[in-house]
Scaffold this motif. Structure first.
Motif, PDB file in Angstrom:
ATOM      1  N   GLU A   4       6.609   1.115   1.510  1.00  0.00           N
ATOM      2  CA  GLU A   4       7.968   1.586   1.252  1.00  0.00           C
ATOM      3  C   GLU A   4       8.701   1.968   2.537  1.00  0.00           C
ATOM      4  O   GLU A   4       9.915   1.948   2.597  1.00  0.00           O
ATOM      5  N   TYR A   5       7.929   2.256   3.592  1.00  0.00           N
ATOM      6  CA  TYR A   5       8.582   2.644   4.854  1.00  0.00           C
ATOM      7  C   TYR A   5       8.877   1.440   5.754  1.00  0.00           C
ATOM      8  O   TYR A   5       9.185   1.575   6.922  1.00  0.00           O
ATOM      9  N   TYR A  55       8.965  13.662  10.293  1.00  0.00           N
ATOM     10  CA  TYR A  55       7.712  13.208   9.659  1.00  0.00           C
ATOM     11  C   TYR A  55       7.109  14.317   8.804  1.00  0.00           C
ATOM     12  O   TYR A  55       5.923  14.607   8.892  1.00  0.00           O
ATOM     13  N   SER A  56       7.954  14.945   7.985  1.00  0.00           N
ATOM     14  CA  SER A  56       7.502  16.130   7.257  1.00  0.00           C
ATOM     15  C   SER A  56       6.427  15.829   6.220  1.00  0.00           C
ATOM     16  O   SER A  56       5.741  16.732   5.768  1.00  0.00           O
ATOM     17  N   ARG A  57       6.265  14.556   5.846  1.00  0.00           N
ATOM     18  CA  ARG A  57       5.216  14.288   4.857  1.00  0.00           C
ATOM     19  C   ARG A  57       3.820  14.479   5.451  1.00  0.00           C
ATOM     20  O   ARG A  57       2.851  14.660   4.737  1.00  0.00           O
ATOM     21  N   ALA A  58       3.710  14.460   6.790  1.00  0.00           N
ATOM     22  CA  ALA A  58       2.390  14.617   7.416  1.00  0.00           C
ATOM     23  C   ALA A  58       2.309  15.767   8.417  1.00  0.00           C
ATOM     24  O   ALA A  58       1.213  16.158   8.808  1.00  0.00           O
ATOM     25  N   VAL A  59       3.456  16.289   8.837  1.00  0.00           N
ATOM     26  CA  VAL A  59       3.445  17.285   9.925  1.00  0.00           C
ATOM     27  C   VAL A  59       4.025  18.619   9.468  1.00  0.00           C
ATOM     28  O   VAL A  59       5.127  18.665   8.913  1.00  0.00           O
ATOM     29  N   HIS A  92       1.533  11.847  14.880  1.00  0.00           N
ATOM     30  CA  HIS A  92       0.140  12.196  14.604  1.00  0.00           C
ATOM     31  C   HIS A  92      -0.412  13.242  15.566  1.00  0.00           C
ATOM     32  O   HIS A  92      -1.279  14.027  15.205  1.00  0.00           O
ATOM     33  N   LEU A 113      11.033   2.637   9.202  1.00  0.00           N
ATOM     34  CA  LEU A 113      12.035   3.580   8.678  1.00  0.00           C
ATOM     35  C   LEU A 113      11.924   4.952   9.330  1.00  0.00           C
ATOM     36  O   LEU A 113      12.930   5.614   9.583  1.00  0.00           O
ATOM     37  N   ASP A 114      10.679   5.375   9.585  1.00  0.00           N
ATOM     38  CA  ASP A 114      10.483   6.660  10.262  1.00  0.00           C
ATOM     39  C   ASP A 114      11.172   6.637  11.618  1.00  0.00           C
ATOM     40  O   ASP A 114      11.899   7.567  11.985  1.00  0.00           O
ATOM     41  N   MET A 150       0.830  -1.193   0.000  1.00  0.00           N
ATOM     42  CA  MET A 150       0.000   0.000   0.000  1.00  0.00           C
ATOM     43  C   MET A 150       0.867   1.246   0.000  1.00  0.00           C
ATOM     44  O   MET A 150       1.830   1.321   0.759  1.00  0.00           O
ATOM     45  N   LYS A 151       0.526   2.216  -0.843  1.00  0.00           N
ATOM     46  CA  LYS A 151       1.335   3.427  -0.937  1.00  0.00           C
ATOM     47  C   LYS A 151       1.394   4.124   0.429  1.00  0.00           C
ATOM     48  O   LYS A 151       0.411   4.138   1.161  1.00  0.00           O
ATOM     49  N   TYR A 152       2.523   4.706   0.741  1.00  0.00           N
ATOM     50  CA  TYR A 152       2.781   5.409   2.006  1.00  0.00           C
ATOM     51  C   TYR A 152       2.862   4.466   3.200  1.00  0.00           C
ATOM     52  O   TYR A 152       2.849   4.908   4.339  1.00  0.00           O
ATOM     53  N   LEU A 153       2.863   3.155   2.955  1.00  0.00           N
ATOM     54  CA  LEU A 153       3.096   2.235   4.069  1.00  0.00           C
ATOM     55  C   LEU A 153       4.257   1.299   3.746  1.00  0.00           C
ATOM     56  O   LEU A 153       5.292   1.333   4.401  1.00  0.00           O
TER      57      LEU A 153
END
Ligand code: SF4
Lengths: 82, 367
Positions: free
Chosen positions: B6-7, B247-251, B194, B223-224, B1-4
């Motif tokens: 790969e990490y 976590y710049s992709r969400a924060v 979050h 990975l995060d 699933m994308k955004y999961l």
């Protein structure tokens, strides 16, 4: 219970500012999610969802940061190693 | 699933672990504040990838675990009333009160329902106008936007048979309580991604400065977490102190403004008791005056009640990062996820439950 997961907006079904709701797909499982807190997110955008609410829109540009950073530190370490 | 997926890439995880080993010259104790991260760390064995010098301790970041006993008791008392439909997230149902849990109320005929969102509870209220519908509003800042919206809509739509039992806690005051304790061991923090997606991270900047600890806003995938640890160790090794955002992709630094605005409209900051830790000043949210009509404690006349916690459970020291679950004398024997003594054994995000699920067998082999 704090689990929040990324999902893809498939469709906006209500555009009232407070009730703003969309169909969001989580790897194929589709749920109605409140989108009031991500007013700019539209169809095909990814959002982080918690307890029925999108709390953040995922930033496509920043998403590769983890790998970019890894490459960068790898490259720097290689330079430093004799 | 994308955004999961790969990490969770193993090769990249290994590479991060090696990078951490390369820069670590001495021992550092780092706390992840959030139970979701604790779960990931133990599940993916991230702590075992790290050099021995990096000690990860698990913080109080599981709202199920820190909800005080007296609120569980109040929830049970309300749920037992014949006119009530009690709605809750699933993981609150097995949290032990002094004599029983919400699940046993359900088993003996109480109308206790598991919902996915507080908006589902609001719908139950709309569909059952002759019943009192109560939602157990537990959570950190991550859940506050959802609960705020449920109350806001209830008022707007004039739904009178809906109320919430509030047990909302805030992360920065808990970090401050841990750091200001004399026996504190924590030298760096991974802040919960979050929570920060909602609130931003400006509140952490004065804390980092005051207590001289690096704080890195971190996501939840392996990975995060590894990158978050790398960034924390790098600051510690360089003698730098800053708040950084892994976590710049969400924060974003300022967080989510529409969500923060509604939270402030509905809630005000109040003192809260944390299970196993005690009362922390200004560490939670309560309903503002204008929305008190939706406060279940007031509606059912329960606001004065207070209950002492059992002594045998050491989850308080575990939540403050001073002990690990294995050090509890009843871990895995008297206390198991089937028969939890403390709340850290109930929730899958609780440190005791995570260790029980993923580490028990290994530990038996070791000992
Ligand atoms: S193992 Fe059980 S009794 Fe011991 S600290 Fe954890 S929850 Fe409490």
């Amino acid at each position: 219970m704090c689990l929040a997961i990324p999902g893809k907006i498939m469709e906006i079904i209500d555009n009232d500012p407070i009730m703003r709701t969309g169909k969001v797909s989580f790897g194929g499982i589709v749920k109605d999610i409140n989108l009031a807190y991500v007013p700019e997110a539209g169809v095909d955008d990814y959002v982080i969802v918690h307890a029925g609410f999108a709390i953040s829109q995922l930033d496509e540009k920043e998403a590769n940061e983890v790998f970019g950073y890894l490459k960068e530190i790898g490259a720097i370490e290689e330079l430093l190693e004799p | 699933m994308k955004y999961l997926d790969e990490y969770r890439d193993q090769a990249a995880c290994q590479e991060y672990a090696r990078a951490i080993t390369r820069i670590t010259t001495r021992s550092w104790t780092i706390m992840e504040i959030c139970g979701g991260q604790t779960h990931s760390i133990v599940k993916y064995g991230i702590d075992e990838l790290l050099p021995d010098k990096i000690i990860l301790v698990h913080g109080p970041g599981c709202p199920v675990c820190v909800t005080p006993l007296e609120l569980i008791e109040k929830a049970i008392e309300i749920a037992e009333r014949p006119e009530v439909i009690f709605c809750s997230f699933g993981d609150m149902l097995r949290v032990p009160g002094s004599t029983k849990d919400l699940l046993s109320v359900k088993a003996s005929g109480g109308d206790v329902r598991i919902v996915y969102s507080p908006l589902d509870a609001l719908k139950v209220a709309r569909d059952n106008p002759d019943k009192e519908v109560v939602f157990f509003a537990v959570g950190f800042e991550t859940t506050a936007p959802a609960n705020a919206m449920a109350v806001f809509q209830a008022k707007q739509q004039d739904i009178k048979n809906f109320s919430i039992l509030v047990s909302h806690v805030l992360v920065p005051p808990a970090i401050e309580a841990i750091l200001s304790a004399e026996d504190n061991l924590v030298q760096g923090f991974l802040a919960a991604g979050h929570v920060c997606a909602v609130m931003g991270y400006t509140e952490y900047e004065p804390l980092a400065k005051k207590y001289n600890v690096p704080i890195v806003v971190t996501g939840f995938e392996p990975l995060d977490i590894l990158q978050g640890i790398y960034m924390t160790v790098k600051q510690l090794e360089e003698g730098r102190v800053a708040v950084e955002n892994q976590y710049s992709r969400a924060v974003k630094r300022e967080g989510n403004d529409p969500a923060k605005n509604l939270i402030t409209e509905i809630f005000e900051v109040v003192p809260r008791k944390w299970r196993g830790v005690g009362e922390i000043p200004l560490s939670g949210l309560g309903l503002r005056e204008a929305y008190r009509a939706f406060d279940a404690e007031l509606r059912f006349g329960l606001s004065g009640k207070s209950v002492e916690e059992p002594a045998e459970c050491i989850s308080g020291t575990i939540l403050r990062g001073l002990k690990k679950p294995f050090e509890c004398p009843v871990f895995g024997t008297v206390c198991t996820p089937e028969h939890p003594l403390g709340a850290t054994m109930v929730s899958s995000e609780g440190a005791c439950a995570a260790y029980y699920r993923y580490r028990r067998i290994q530990n038996q082999v070791k000992s």
